[in-house]
Design a protein around this motif. Structure first.
Motif, PDB file in Angstrom:
ATOM      1  N   HIS A 195       0.416 -10.725  -1.631  1.00 31.04           N
ATOM      2  CA  HIS A 195      -0.303  -9.464  -1.468  1.00 31.04           C
ATOM      3  C   HIS A 195      -0.169  -8.644  -2.743  1.00 31.04           C
ATOM      4  O   HIS A 195       0.941  -8.425  -3.232  1.00 31.04           O
ATOM      5  CB  HIS A 195       0.262  -8.658  -0.296  1.00 31.04           C
ATOM      6  N   ILE A 244       3.678   1.443   4.238  1.00 32.24           N
ATOM      7  CA  ILE A 244       4.261   0.226   3.687  1.00 32.24           C
ATOM      8  C   ILE A 244       4.812   0.471   2.285  1.00 32.24           C
ATOM      9  O   ILE A 244       4.206   1.180   1.475  1.00 32.24           O
ATOM     10  CB  ILE A 244       3.213  -0.924   3.667  1.00 32.24           C
ATOM     11  N   MET A 255      -1.119  -4.875  -4.203  1.00 24.92           N
ATOM     12  CA  MET A 255      -1.479  -3.567  -3.683  1.00 24.92           C
ATOM     13  C   MET A 255      -2.020  -2.657  -4.786  1.00 24.92           C
ATOM     14  O   MET A 255      -1.868  -2.932  -5.974  1.00 24.92           O
ATOM     15  CB  MET A 255      -0.259  -2.926  -3.016  1.00 24.92           C
ATOM     16  N   ASP A 312       5.142 -12.858   1.668  1.00 22.65           N
ATOM     17  CA  ASP A 312       5.788 -13.053   2.956  1.00 22.65           C
ATOM     18  C   ASP A 312       5.226 -14.336   3.560  1.00 22.65           C
ATOM     19  O   ASP A 312       4.605 -15.133   2.854  1.00 22.65           O
ATOM     20  CB  ASP A 312       5.588 -11.827   3.872  1.00 22.65           C
ATOM     21  N   GLU A 325     -10.573  -5.137   7.722  1.00 24.04           N
ATOM     22  CA  GLU A 325     -10.401  -4.704   6.344  1.00 24.04           C
ATOM     23  C   GLU A 325     -11.735  -4.376   5.670  1.00 24.04           C
ATOM     24  O   GLU A 325     -12.477  -3.539   6.119  1.00 24.04           O
ATOM     25  CB  GLU A 325      -9.611  -5.761   5.559  1.00 24.04           C
ATOM     26  N   THR A 339      -0.656  -8.506   9.671  1.00 25.69           N
ATOM     27  CA  THR A 339      -0.504  -8.652   8.223  1.00 25.69           C
ATOM     28  C   THR A 339      -0.188  -7.322   7.561  1.00 25.69           C
ATOM     29  O   THR A 339      -0.627  -6.262   8.019  1.00 25.69           O
ATOM     30  CB  THR A 339      -1.781  -9.257   7.603  1.00 25.69           C
ATOM     31  N   ARG A 340       0.581  -7.385   6.473  1.00 29.49           N
ATOM     32  CA  ARG A 340       1.004  -6.235   5.678  1.00 29.49           C
ATOM     33  C   ARG A 340       1.609  -5.142   6.556  1.00 29.49           C
ATOM     34  O   ARG A 340       1.177  -3.989   6.543  1.00 29.49           O
ATOM     35  CB  ARG A 340      -0.152  -5.706   4.826  1.00 29.49           C
ATOM     36  N   ASN A 348      -3.980 -10.488  11.631  1.00 29.74           N
ATOM     37  CA  ASN A 348      -3.767 -11.515  10.621  1.00 29.74           C
ATOM     38  C   ASN A 348      -4.926 -12.515  10.609  1.00 29.74           C
ATOM     39  O   ASN A 348      -5.764 -12.538  11.518  1.00 29.74           O
ATOM     40  CB  ASN A 348      -2.454 -12.260  10.910  1.00 29.74           C
ATOM     41  N   HIS A 391      -5.416 -10.568  -1.514  1.00 27.74           N
ATOM     42  CA  HIS A 391      -4.552 -11.344  -0.626  1.00 27.74           C
ATOM     43  C   HIS A 391      -4.904 -12.813  -0.765  1.00 27.74           C
ATOM     44  O   HIS A 391      -6.072 -13.180  -0.766  1.00 27.74           O
ATOM     45  CB  HIS A 391      -4.726 -10.908   0.828  1.00 27.74           C
ATOM     46  N   GLU A 416      -0.521   5.140   5.741  1.00 22.40           N
ATOM     47  CA  GLU A 416       0.019   3.808   5.502  1.00 22.40           C
ATOM     48  C   GLU A 416       1.379   3.937   4.835  1.00 22.40           C
ATOM     49  O   GLU A 416       1.479   4.384   3.692  1.00 22.40           O
ATOM     50  CB  GLU A 416      -0.937   2.996   4.624  1.00 22.40           C
ATOM     51  N   ASN A 421      -4.417  -2.541   0.091  1.00 21.37           N
ATOM     52  CA  ASN A 421      -4.395  -3.914  -0.396  1.00 21.37           C
ATOM     53  C   ASN A 421      -5.637  -4.191  -1.236  1.00 21.37           C
ATOM     54  O   ASN A 421      -6.749  -3.870  -0.826  1.00 21.37           O
ATOM     55  CB  ASN A 421      -4.344  -4.884   0.785  1.00 21.37           C
ATOM     56  N   LYS A 477       8.838  -7.196  -0.187  1.00 25.08           N
ATOM     57  CA  LYS A 477       8.428  -5.817  -0.453  1.00 25.08           C
ATOM     58  C   LYS A 477       9.537  -4.975  -1.083  1.00 25.08           C
ATOM     59  O   LYS A 477       9.266  -3.999  -1.767  1.00 25.08           O
ATOM     60  CB  LYS A 477       7.952  -5.157   0.845  1.00 25.08           C
TER      61      LYS A 477
END
Length: 310
Positions: free
Chosen positions: A222, A251, A224, A217, A118, A37-38, A68, A172, A249, A169, A196
């Motif tokens: 999500h 992303i 952030m 997705d 997480e 995930t992410r 995930n 979610h 990170e 994050n 994204k």
């Protein structure tokens, strides 16, 4: 064995992976959205195999994301997937669901396990629980402050991983919230993309100067953080605590941005390790990041220096 912390990065493509290796990354988390995930980008088994071929000769490790929320369909295909990942030579599985642990035990017993759930990974007792079940690394929640990070690193026999840079994050949902909202608008076709790269964000009415990136997705919606963690200036505190892995990170960041960030952290880490007693932070490492930082996104310490109230 001498202490050698890992600088962990993400990559959106094989090209970015190669550039970040050159910038100083020691390891990468990559995978495909069905199981992870992410993710910064989508990596098929074939691409993961190529990543291993690129990384291994340079002493760089590849970790497969299987963190995930697994549904029945994904769980049923895990045995085949983890077996394929083992065949291509990944170094570890990043997981949160026990279904991954069970599949790995049966079909990839030689692969290291990094437990990442997480926000629930908040204490060393839980870390040691997963250690007794085969995990070798414990990914700490981003909500922990520095004191809690230090205490956990000292009390656990597992490797400890901490995020030191980038967005986090904050929400979610498995539901397509943006899609549902657009279905009630008169012109839903005006926003064909919700991924994204679209640049969507949400704001609170009372804090309109803060923008929270949002995308969808196959795993849902999500939202952030509105700022980016940046611990390069205080990285020595985590090194003094013996943190095993420091994650950047990447992303929703450009390749150039991630390359600059990795290089700055590499320089800071190497400088500290060369002589911890004489270590002095070089402002140029932070300034390089500040020069390319999105002006709408503040660099912050996250929760590292916030008092936790229970």
């Amino acid at each position: 064995m001498a202490y050698k912390p890992e600088l962990l990065a993400t990559a959106a493509s094989l090209e970015e992976l190669q550039r970040l290796i050159a910038a100083g990354a020691d390891a990468f988390v990559i995978g495909e959205a069905r199981y992870g995930t992410r993710l910064a980008g989508e990596f098929t088994i074939k691409m993961i195999a190529e990543a291993v071929k690129i990384a291994r000769p340079q002493g760089v490790r590849i970790y497969a994301a299987l963190n995930n929320l697994m549904d029945n369909e994904a769980a049923e295909s895990l045995n085949k997937y983890v077996s394929a990942l083992a065949d291509v030579g990944v170094d570890a599985f990043v997981f949160g669901d026990p279904a991954v642990l069970m599949a790995a035990r049966s079909h990839a017993p030689g692969i290291a396990l990094h437990w990442n759930a997480e926000m629930t990974s908040t204490n060393y007792v839980t870390a040691n629980y997963w250690g007794r079940r085969g995990a070798t690394r414990y990914v700490l929640a981003r909500e922990l402050n520095m004191e809690q990070v230090i205490d956990t690193a000292a009390a656990s026999d597992l490797e400890v991983q901490v995020q030191v840079h980038g967005m986090t994050n904050i929400y979610h949902s498995k539901r397509s919230l943006v899609g549902s909202y657009l279905d009630h608008q008169t012109e839903p076709e005006r926003l064909p993309q919700k991924d994204k790269d679209r640049g969507l964000y949400v704001m609170e009415a009372e804090r309109q100067d803060e923008r929270y990136p949002i995308y969808e997705d196959i795993n849902g919606t999500h939202i952030m953080s509105s700022d980016d963690i940046c611990m390069v200036e205080n990285i020595h505190e985590l090194l003094e605590a013996g943190v095993s892995s420091l994650k950047i990170e990447g992303i929703m960041k450009s390749m150039d941005y991630n390359e600059t960030v990795v290089r700055s952290y590499r320089q800071a880490i190497d400088s500290y390790l060369s002589d911890p007693q004489a270590y002095v932070f070089n402002e140029a490492w932070l300034e390089a990041i500040q020069q390319i930082q999105d002006p709408n996104r503040e660099l912050s310490y996250g929760f590292f220096y916030k008092e936790q109230v229970y």
